[in-house]
Design an enzyme around this catalytic site. Structure first.
Site, PDB file in Angstrom:
ATOM      1  CE  LYS A   1      23.051   9.325  63.240  1.00 24.65           C
ATOM      2  NZ  LYS A   1      22.769  10.505  64.045  1.00 24.65           N
TER       3      LYS A   1
ATOM      4  NE  ARG B   1      26.543  16.528  58.208  1.00 22.87           N
ATOM      5  CZ  ARG B   1      25.928  15.838  57.244  1.00 22.87           C
ATOM      6  NH1 ARG B   1      24.685  15.428  57.425  1.00 22.87           N
ATOM      7  NH2 ARG B   1      26.538  15.555  56.112  1.00 22.87           N
TER       8      ARG B   1
ATOM      9  NE  ARG C   1      19.555  17.836  57.318  1.00 23.87           N
ATOM     10  CZ  ARG C   1      18.772  16.882  57.766  1.00 23.87           C
ATOM     11  NH1 ARG C   1      18.997  16.353  58.942  1.00 23.87           N
ATOM     12  NH2 ARG C   1      17.771  16.433  57.052  1.00 23.87           N
TER      13      ARG C   1
ATOM     14  CD  GLU D   1      26.012  15.491  64.526  1.00 24.29           C
ATOM     15  OE1 GLU D   1      25.965  15.530  63.282  1.00 24.29           O
ATOM     16  OE2 GLU D   1      25.007  15.447  65.251  1.00 24.29           O
TER      17      GLU D   1
ATOM     18  CG  PHE E   1      31.509  13.153  59.213  1.00 21.41           C
ATOM     19  CD1 PHE E   1      31.042  13.472  57.952  1.00 21.41           C
ATOM     20  CD2 PHE E   1      30.733  13.459  60.314  1.00 21.41           C
ATOM     21  CE1 PHE E   1      29.830  14.102  57.789  1.00 21.41           C
ATOM     22  CE2 PHE E   1      29.500  14.093  60.165  1.00 21.41           C
ATOM     23  CZ  PHE E   1      29.049  14.421  58.899  1.00 21.41           C
TER      24      PHE E   1
ATOM     25  NE  ARG F   1      16.906  11.269  54.281  1.00 21.14           N
ATOM     26  CZ  ARG F   1      17.251  11.633  55.506  1.00 21.14           C
ATOM     27  NH1 ARG F   1      17.952  10.829  56.272  1.00 21.14           N
ATOM     28  NH2 ARG F   1      16.902  12.804  55.981  1.00 21.14           N
TER      29      ARG F   1
ATOM     30  CE  LYS G   1      18.929   8.137  59.787  1.00 22.96           C
ATOM     31  NZ  LYS G   1      18.342   9.411  60.178  1.00 22.96           N
TER      32      LYS G   1
END
Length: 595
Positions: free
Chosen positions: A268, A273, A288, A318, A358, A435, A441
């Site tokens: 991470k 983003r 984002r 990212e 990713f 989410r 995370k």
DNA sequence: CCTGATGCGTC
DNA sequence: GTCGGAC
DNA sequence: GTCCGACGACGCATCAGG
């Protein structure tokens, strides 16, 4: 020039009528009640204005990703209210502190308008479309004198409005409706109105996640029904809502929450983003919140264009600032320097960025949303090699908790923010906009032994807004500089309080309240709380990181004009056992920062 | 032409 | 970004 | 678990006004 007769759709819903619905929505906290109110509203809405109504409900005037910015915030709005309702600026300030809502303030003032400001915006009837038009006019105003024009355009709207309408016009300008209604509740309402029940939300939600435009979904639904909505698909050059990660406080919870044996543990990065759309030779980048940021990162555009082996693709990843000579990541603040319109090339050289990819969401005309994690990332690796400015995100696949922790420690030692753990189960689809527990995370700052916990002195407070009206919104916190025997600010603190604590705060702090700024407190001009407190009360505050600050005076360097500030501060607990001189000292904070 | 206030968007 | 409250 | 709205630091762009 061509003229043609346009059949004017006479959809003239009075804004006032819409405001009655707003009032009803605001009056309840029960979502089911909101949904039936919304359903009724949508059933009574014309299909030509259901999009505006949907945007209004969530405090917008168009889709998030469209570059429409009002350009009016609190200060300009105050000034416009003062103008329209003939109220002194000081009265506005005072009332605002008390009410915590400029909309409520505008509603409360009794005023039959003398001036109409018609030369700025002519209004015969205040309909929903008229308000929308006025707000768009404000958004489209720029250049010299623009602030005056915006204020007077808003003043025209206020002059044409009744009390209740004024409340919501102001809230729309500020983008905060405070109805308790968000995008998901609007979708529930749409489902209830057109499909029979809120349980029918999923197809609407999917269309929304893929189009990122709630007004569009509402309008298509009203016009073409479910069939129309189902035709809304992922498309190149239309950003989709990025999938987000849940968080976990203990690493062991990852095992409980993730539904697959094998877990993918990804690096991470502390960056930005970016969703990249490749359309043949053309590349566009979205942030984002889906703003277009293509021009900010020429090196990413080039890399996606040259090193992604696909005719068309949508990538998720990212962007992280990277020091190629030292082979290490720059801190987050560096990439913020890249958020610019001018001197792009110069900064691209000074602060280069690496795009760490990713996910692969779309390729050569096909949506990959319903492929699982393993399928998507395998293809991603196939079309993407490691190059200077683009690379696949580092990861391990494991079913062993110790290995996860080991990898996490390794990431931390390499200067990363933490890891993201992802499910690899057969239904680990890309869940746009969600989410969920398929992505988790785990950041270093969650681990107590790795985070900065400070005992700080309360030296000021700011009046709360919205549901914090009548109490404090935040507290100004300071460290103790024991060499100079002064207090130096480190952060404002506005989260981590329970409602109960918040309610008793004014009383608890009243004994320290002061008319003047404390003599031994050092601040910059930008820090001016509504109330000052003599250094007395100490609280424990947790943060993720200490950063260089242009506003906070802790360890102030007069040459650089910078001190230290705390990133993501939150309240942990009261420290009645500590005197202000026993608070964390500035030199301790400096030591924490150094490591 | 420069600077401070304000707005907006990243985390 | 973090957090707490309501459901 | 989900959804919502309080609130944080910080950097750049824009505009008003000296």
């Amino acid at each position: 020039m061509q003229t043609r007769t346009i059949s004017l759709t006479v959809s003239r819903l009075e804004f006032k009528t819409l405001c009655n619905y707003f009032t009803n929505l605001e009056a309840t906290t029960k979502r089911n009640e909101m949904i039936s109110t919304l359903a009724e509203l949508f059933q009574n809405s014309d299909e030509e204005e259901i999009d505006s109504i949907s945007y209004f409900l969530v405090g917008d005037i168009t889709a998030d990703y469209k570059e429409v910015k009002l350009g009016m915030g609190e200060e300009m709005t105050k000034s416009s209210i003062s103008l329209a309702l003939e109220l002194g600026e000081d009265d506005v300030d005072e009332k605002f502190q008390e009410l915590g809502d400029l909309g409520d303030l505008a509603a409360e003032v009794e005023h039959g308008p003398e001036k109409k400001f018609a030369e700025f915006f002519e209004i015969d009837a205040l309909t929903v479309e008229k308000v929308h038009e006025g707000l768009l006019k404000i958004a489209n105003t720029s250049g010299e004198n623009s602030q005056e024009i915006m204020k007077k355009t808003l003043a025209a709207l206020l002059s044409a409005a009744d009390s209740c309408s004024r409340r919501y016009i102001i809230r729309l300008v500020l983008g905060q409706m405070r109805l308790g209604v968000g995008d998901m509740t609007v979708l529930d309402g749409l489902a209830a109105a057109f499909l029979g029940s809120k349980d029918d939300r999923p197809p609407l939600e999917h269309a929304y996640n893929v189009s990122s435009d709630i007004g569009y979904v509402a309008q298509i639904l009203a016009k073409s029904g479910l069939e129309g909505v189902k035709r809304i698909r992922v498309a190149i050059n239309r950003p989709l809502r990025p999938q987000l990660a849940q968080r976990v406080d203990k690493i062991t919870e990852v095992r409980e929450k993730i539904d697959s044996d094998t877990i993918s543990v990804e690096e991470k990065y502390d960056g930005e983003r970016i969703q990249a759309h490749k359309d043949g030779g053309k590349v566009r980048l979205f942030s984002r919140r889906l703003n277009e940021i293509t021009h900010q990162f020429p090196e990413i555009v080039e890399s996606v264009s040259n090193h992604v082996e696909a005719d068309s693709a949508i990538l998720d990843g990212e962007a992280v600032a990277y020091d190629f000579s030292e082979k290490e990541y720059f801190p987050f603040q560096k990439i913020m320097n890249r958020r610019r319109k001018y001197d792009i090339e110069e900064y691209a050289e000074k602060i280069p960025v690496k795009y760490m990819v990713f996910d692969l969401v779309y390729k050569n005309g096909s949506s990959y949303l319903r492929k699982n994690y393993i399928e998507r990332t395998e293809e991603m690796h196939e079309i993407l090699g490691e190059h200077d400015y683009i690379a696949p995100t580092g990861r391990i696949l494991t079913d062993n908790l110790d290995e996860i922790d080991e990898y996490f420690q390794d990431c931390i030692s390499r200067g990363l923010e933490g890891v993201i753990c992802k499910s690899t189960s057969s239904n680990s689809y890309y869940r746009a906009g969600a989410r969920e527990w398929s992505w988790i995370k785990w950041k270093s700052s969650y681990a107590s032994e790795l985070s900065d916990t400070l005992d700080l002195v309360i030296v000021g407070s700011y009046a709360g807004k919205g549901k914090r009206a009548g109490t404090y919104g935040s507290l100004l916190c300071a460290s103790y500089n024991h060499e100079e025997d002064i207090y130096e600010t480190v952060c404002k603190l506005g989260t981590g309080f329970t409602d109960e604590l918040l309610a008793e705060l004014p009383e608890k702090l009243s004994d320290a309240q002061s008319d003047k700024k404390p003599a031994r407190l050092k601040t910059t001009e930008n820090v001016e709380p509504d109330t000052w407190f003599t250094p007395k009360h100490v609280i424990e505050v947790k943060g993720s990181e200490l950063t260089e600050s242009p506003v906070h005076t802790c360890n102030w360097d007069p040459e650089k004009e910078r001190g230290l500030g705390l990133r993501f501060p939150r309240f942990i607990r009261w420290r009645p056992d500590k005197s202000p001189e026993q608070a964390t000292t500035t030199s301790e904070i400096v030591q924490m920062r150094e490591g």
